[in-house]
Motif scaffolding. Structure first.
Motif, PDB file in Angstrom:
ATOM      1  N   UNK A 154      -7.082  -3.235  -0.279  1.00 30.93           N
ATOM      2  CA  UNK A 154      -6.295  -2.984   0.929  1.00 30.93           C
ATOM      3  C   UNK A 154      -4.867  -3.492   0.799  1.00 30.93           C
ATOM      4  N   UNK A 155      -4.522  -4.055  -0.371  1.00 31.36           N
ATOM      5  CA  UNK A 155      -3.145  -4.470  -0.620  1.00 31.36           C
ATOM      6  C   UNK A 155      -2.672  -4.006  -2.005  1.00 31.36           C
ATOM      7  N   UNK A 156      -2.667  -2.703  -2.271  1.00 29.43           N
ATOM      8  CA  UNK A 156      -2.212  -2.250  -3.592  1.00 29.43           C
ATOM      9  C   UNK A 156      -0.752  -2.562  -3.856  1.00 29.43           C
ATOM     10  N   UNK A 157      -0.023  -2.933  -2.804  1.00 30.39           N
ATOM     11  CA  UNK A 157       1.377  -3.311  -2.980  1.00 30.39           C
ATOM     12  C   UNK A 157       1.522  -4.686  -3.634  1.00 30.39           C
TER      13      UNK A 157
ATOM     14  N   UNK B 123      -5.449   2.258   3.523  1.00 24.11           N
ATOM     15  CA  UNK B 123      -5.189   3.611   3.023  1.00 24.11           C
ATOM     16  C   UNK B 123      -3.726   4.011   3.196  1.00 24.11           C
ATOM     17  N   UNK B 124      -3.106   3.598   4.287  1.00 22.46           N
ATOM     18  CA  UNK B 124      -1.709   3.967   4.513  1.00 22.46           C
ATOM     19  C   UNK B 124      -0.802   3.393   3.432  1.00 22.46           C
TER      20      UNK B 124
ATOM     21  N   UNK C 156       2.683   4.387  -1.310  1.00 19.61           N
ATOM     22  CA  UNK C 156       2.994   4.163  -2.721  1.00 19.61           C
ATOM     23  C   UNK C 156       2.826   5.428  -3.562  1.00 19.61           C
ATOM     24  N   UNK C 157       2.421   6.528  -2.904  1.00 20.28           N
ATOM     25  CA  UNK C 157       2.212   7.782  -3.627  1.00 20.28           C
ATOM     26  C   UNK C 157       0.992   7.763  -4.516  1.00 20.28           C
TER      27      UNK C 157
END
Length: 274
Positions: free
Chosen positions: A68-71, A236-237, A242-243
């Motif tokens: 939930x934190x791919x950033x 998901x957002x 992040x594409x």
């Protein structure tokens, strides 16, 4: 997750003892500790007992499908931040945290991707601020955790994402074995561990898979709690921003009954599961 970005300039932590030069980072680098920080937050939930000051570091070697934190995956996306800045921020809340029976947690991303900085934070949270400390990790980089780092860690929050090796690699892109090796090392050290297991329908919910994680956790002898976390799509957002394709878009969240059943597998092995 509420993001509290590090201030552009923060005063050094007050009350730093004269022996501060002996901190892990000073011994390893002979210069002030700094790392890539995504954010920090005050949290109550699965980041350890009580209300906690949680430092989220940037960088992670895993690419979990349900993250939930791919950033937080890339270190370059974090902000270069000194340990002094983090301690100054955490110091604002120590009385509140202590009253709430909480502490400080170093999370990510994967904090052991920055082991010197992580060790410095844990050491100073514990010895300067007097806080209970927790390390939130997948265990994949457990070999980077020095004995000194673990001595400054009161609790390890260990993610065991699957027992089935094929499923584990599908979920994370990495092999399971390093996590198991690290878990056994923690058991040998008598370090308290909370195991976290994310229940994903059609992916990690196979009864044999849950049974495998439960049996292993019970065999260690140092697991005081298991968090069975229902899969959700709250991140998901971020994937979309992040594409990146969120491949679990059509995966349903587990029902309360499915989650209760999974927890019962752990309790059947004598573990406290929530």
């Amino acid at each position: 997750m509420t993001t509290l970005l590090p201030p552009a300039s923060a005063p050094p932590a007050r009350g730093r003892p004269a022996c501060a030069a002996a901190t892990p980072a000073a011994a390893a680098t002979r210069r002030p500790a700094a790392g890539s920080v995504h954010s920090w937050d005050l949290s109550t939930g699965v980041d350890g007992p009580g209300t906690r000051f949680v430092t989220f570091l940037s960088g992670c070697p895993l690419t979990c499908l349900y993250c939930h934190n791919p950033d937080t995956w890339r270190m370059r996306n974090g902000k270069r931040t000194t340990a002094d800045e983090v301690l100054a921020e955490a110091g604002k809340y120590t009385r509140f945290i202590a009253a709430a029976g909480g502490g400080a947690t170093v999370s990510g991303g994967e904090p052991l991707l920055q082991p010197v900085f992580t060790g410095e934070l844990l050491h100073r949270f514990k010895h300067e601020l007097g806080l209970h400390t927790a390390l939130d990790t997948s265990g994949f980089l457990g070999v980077r955790a020095t004995d000194a780092l673990l001595r400054d860690t009161d609790l390890v929050l260990l993610d065991i994402k699957s027992w089935d090796r094929v499923t584990y690699r599908k979920v994370t892109g990495r092999p399971l074995e390093p996590t198991l090796v690290f878990a056994r090392r923690l058991a040998d050290l008598g370090k308290e561990v909370h195991v976290r297991f994310v229940l994903v329908p059609g992916l990690t919910d196979d009864p044999a898979n849950i049974e495998g994680v439960a049996a292993f956790a019970a065999s260690l002898g140092n697991v005081s709690r298991v968090d069975v976390l229902p899969f959700h799509k709250l991140g998901e957002a971020k994937w979309q921003a992040l594409g990146m394709p969120f491949t679990l878009h059509d995966t349903p969240c587990p029902t309360p009954e499915q989650t209760t059943l999974a927890r019962s597998v752990f309790t059947a092995h004598g573990l406290y599961a929530v």
